[in-house]
Design an enzyme around this catalytic site. Structure first.
Site, PDB file in Angstrom:
ATOM      1  N   ASP A  98      44.761  39.399  17.670  1.00 20.11           N
ATOM      2  CA  ASP A  98      46.035  39.452  16.938  1.00 20.11           C
ATOM      3  C   ASP A  98      46.564  38.065  16.618  1.00 20.11           C
ATOM      4  O   ASP A  98      47.769  37.855  16.527  1.00 20.11           O
ATOM      5  CB  ASP A  98      47.076  40.253  17.733  1.00 20.11           C
ATOM      6  CG  ASP A  98      47.269  39.727  19.145  1.00 20.11           C
ATOM      7  OD1 ASP A  98      46.572  38.764  19.524  1.00 20.11           O
ATOM      8  OD2 ASP A  98      48.112  40.272  19.868  1.00 20.11           O
TER       9      ASP A  98
ATOM     10  N   LYS B  25      56.296  32.769  31.937  1.00 23.75           N
ATOM     11  CA  LYS B  25      57.508  32.501  31.142  1.00 23.75           C
ATOM     12  C   LYS B  25      58.622  31.979  32.027  1.00 23.75           C
ATOM     13  O   LYS B  25      58.819  32.496  33.126  1.00 23.75           O
ATOM     14  CB  LYS B  25      58.020  33.819  30.539  1.00 23.75           C
ATOM     15  CG  LYS B  25      57.259  34.289  29.362  1.00 23.75           C
ATOM     16  CD  LYS B  25      57.843  35.584  28.857  1.00 23.75           C
ATOM     17  CE  LYS B  25      56.755  36.373  28.157  1.00 23.75           C
ATOM     18  NZ  LYS B  25      57.091  37.732  27.876  1.00 23.75           N
TER      19      LYS B  25
ATOM     20  N   ASP C  21      50.925  34.377  16.226  1.00 24.39           N
ATOM     21  CA  ASP C  21      50.615  35.602  16.970  1.00 24.39           C
ATOM     22  C   ASP C  21      51.333  36.722  16.220  1.00 24.39           C
ATOM     23  O   ASP C  21      52.568  36.720  16.140  1.00 24.39           O
ATOM     24  CB  ASP C  21      51.153  35.429  18.392  1.00 24.39           C
ATOM     25  CG  ASP C  21      51.131  36.713  19.202  1.00 24.39           C
ATOM     26  OD1 ASP C  21      50.922  37.791  18.626  1.00 24.39           O
ATOM     27  OD2 ASP C  21      51.337  36.630  20.414  1.00 24.39           O
TER      28      ASP C  21
HETATM   29  P1  GTP Z   1      51.735  44.742  22.828  1.00 24.51           P
HETATM   30  O1  GTP Z   1      51.545  46.092  23.468  1.00 24.51           O
HETATM   31  O2  GTP Z   1      52.675  44.822  21.658  1.00 24.51           O
HETATM   32  O3  GTP Z   1      52.091  43.653  23.798  1.00 24.51           O
HETATM   33  O4  GTP Z   1      50.339  44.295  22.154  1.00 24.51           O
HETATM   34  P2  GTP Z   1      48.844  44.269  22.773  1.00 24.51           P
HETATM   35  O5  GTP Z   1      48.531  45.594  23.344  1.00 24.51           O
HETATM   36  O6  GTP Z   1      47.929  43.818  21.688  1.00 24.51           O
HETATM   37  O7  GTP Z   1      48.902  43.217  23.942  1.00 24.51           O
HETATM   38  P3  GTP Z   1      48.734  41.641  23.887  1.00 24.51           P
HETATM   39  O8  GTP Z   1      49.325  41.111  22.615  1.00 24.51           O
HETATM   40  O9  GTP Z   1      49.206  41.075  25.143  1.00 24.51           O
HETATM   41  O10 GTP Z   1      47.133  41.481  23.866  1.00 24.51           O
HETATM   42  C1  GTP Z   1      46.469  40.298  23.491  1.00 24.51           C
HETATM   43  C2  GTP Z   1      45.085  40.673  22.976  1.00 24.51           C
HETATM   44  O11 GTP Z   1      44.308  41.269  24.015  1.00 24.51           O
HETATM   45  C3  GTP Z   1      45.146  41.687  21.851  1.00 24.51           C
HETATM   46  O12 GTP Z   1      44.141  41.326  20.926  1.00 24.51           O
HETATM   47  C4  GTP Z   1      44.832  43.009  22.534  1.00 24.51           C
HETATM   48  O13 GTP Z   1      44.172  43.910  21.654  1.00 24.51           O
HETATM   49  C5  GTP Z   1      43.919  42.587  23.659  1.00 24.51           C
HETATM   50  N1  GTP Z   1      44.052  43.397  24.882  1.00 24.51           N
HETATM   51  C6  GTP Z   1      45.145  43.488  25.687  1.00 24.51           C
HETATM   52  N2  GTP Z   1      44.882  44.287  26.737  1.00 24.51           N
HETATM   53  C7  GTP Z   1      43.590  44.712  26.590  1.00 24.51           C
HETATM   54  C8  GTP Z   1      42.731  45.572  27.358  1.00 24.51           C
HETATM   55  O14 GTP Z   1      43.097  46.131  28.404  1.00 24.51           O
HETATM   56  N3  GTP Z   1      41.446  45.766  26.889  1.00 24.51           N
HETATM   57  C9  GTP Z   1      41.007  45.178  25.747  1.00 24.51           C
HETATM   58  N4  GTP Z   1      39.758  45.428  25.348  1.00 24.51           N
HETATM   59  N5  GTP Z   1      41.793  44.368  24.994  1.00 24.51           N
HETATM   60  C10 GTP Z   1      43.058  44.139  25.413  1.00 24.51           C
END
Ligand code: GTP
Length: 364
Positions: A118, A169, A227
């Site tokens: 992302d 944070k 982001d």
């Molecule tokens: P929010 O729920 O809005 O915080 O978004 P998010 O689910 O994408 O979480 P975050 O922005 O913290 O994740 C950062 C990156 O890691 C993103 O590209 C997510 O798709 C990925 N990510 C987060 N948790 C996991 C997980 O448990 N497994 C995998 N495969 N990817 C994850």
């Protein structure tokens, strides 16, 4: 910028998150697949990774995993070879990297690029990898400077670039450099992450490596970085790509004031600008104003409506005289005439707002 291609670099792409902050857009579509500047968000990342010599990418999937292989298949259309490793229950960022690493083909000493799915970044991936290899680091983290680091964990380094701490944070951050979500791991370091359990690289792996004295390097630069996890950032990302503020090989057309997808109908008396995308077969009627926004396929913006810095979902309709600023309208929703929605309002898919029902709102 060196932008030197790297020989056969392998990458892991983290795309398993639920994207809760982007609901309702992410109720049906994972964040990395949301249409951004005319193509799925990831298309920009894939094209950019390819331009730096990445040839094979393992997707670490979980939430709506099947949609990724449906969208990108074996990757041949991108000049890439793609593999998919799915977690039945999400394993967190570290667990996902460890799980996906089973599909890597490189040896223990090879560098492996790991990308959050992302992030839009203009940084020189090849230079980050070259720095990692030259310094024989365990992990090299891309760092970026933000105006307000209190919303992020911050990452201080010493004068040699070595990361000295990975801080949560805090209202008083010691540096405005933050983790930019692009890592180079030496393959053998990934193999030390415990298998089959939930692990966070940010909270466990990186602090653990630093504590153990491993060389964790910061690769700081000042290139474009965003982001796209929040609605406002998502709209900004699409806008910046259309305007050419970040060059993407995947942009379907030259950069410009707006991007109209096939079959879009824009009245000559409408004002469309600010890096907007008008979806396929979408209609923008006379006197409507659309600026800095993403209009989904088949949606309609009636005459005199104003849509600024907003997302209008697939098949949604914005009636005459409605004003949207910094708003997400879900797929198939209808904003009746005269409504005024501002500052982070979200209209859930299929909701119908009657005429002049709302003057500023939050969630509907
Ligand atoms: P929010 O729920 O809005 O915080 O978004 P998010 O689910 O994408 O979480 P975050 O922005 O913290 O994740 C950062 C990156 O890691 C993103 O590209 C997510 O798709 C990925 N990510 C987060 N948790 C996991 C997980 O448990 N497994 C995998 N495969 N990817 C994850």
């Amino acid at each position: 910028m060196t932008e030197t291609p790297l020989p056969d670099l392998e990458a892991i792409l983290l795309v398993g998150g639920q994207g809760t902050r982007l609901r309702p857009l992410t109720l049906g579509t994972p964040k990395p697949l949301l249409p951004t500047a005319g193509v799925p968000f990831l298309a920009h990342q894939l094209a950019r990774a390819r331009s730096f010599g990445v040839r094979r990418i393992v997707f670490a999937t979980s939430y709506r995993a099947e949609m990724f292989s449906e969208a990108f298949g074996d990757g041949a259309a991108f000049g890439l070879s793609l593999e998919y490793m799915t977690e039945e229950t999400p394993l967190g960022t570290g667990g996902a990297i460890r799980n996906a690493a089973q599909a890597l083909t490189c040896g223990p000493d090879a560098p492996v690029l790991v990308l959050n799915g992302d992030i839009l970044s203009g940084h020189d991936i090849a230079d980050q990898v070259a720095t990692h290899v030259a310094r024989k680091a365990a992990v090299t983290l891309h760092l970026t400077e933000v105006d307000d680091p209190s919303r992020f964990g911050c990452v201080p380094t010493d004068e040699t670039g070595r990361v000295t701490a990975f801080l949560e944070k805090t209202p008083n951050p010691v540096t405005n450099r933050i983790n930019a979500g692009c890592y180079v791991f030496t393959r053998s370091v990934i193999d030390t992450i415990p298998a089959g359990q939930v692990v966070s690289v940010e909270r466990e792996t990186f602090p653990g490596l630093i504590e153990d004295g491993a060389l964790v390097l910061g690769y700081a630069d000042a290139s474009y970085w965003l982001d796209v996890g929040t609605p406002a950032a998502f709209v900004k990302g699409s806008r910046d790509l259309v305007l050419g503020r970040l060059v993407s090989p995947a942009l379907p057309g030259p950069p410009g004031d707006f991007l109209a997808l096939p079959g879009a109908m824009i009245s000559a008396e409408a004002k469309v600008a600010g890096g907007s995308v008008i979806g396929a077969r979408a209609i923008v009627e006379s006197g409507a104003q659309v600026s800095g926004s993403v209009l989904g396929d088949d949606c309609v913006v009636d005459s005199g409506a104003v849509v600024v810095d907003s997302v209008v979902g697939i098949g949604a309709r914005v009636h005459s005289g409605a004003v949207l600023r910094d708003v997400i309208v879900g797929d198939g929703a209808v904003v009746g005439p005269g409504n005024e929605l501002l500052a982070g309002s979200r209209v859930w898919p299929g909701v119908v707002l009657p005429e002049s029902a709302i003057r500023f709102s939050s969630d509907i």
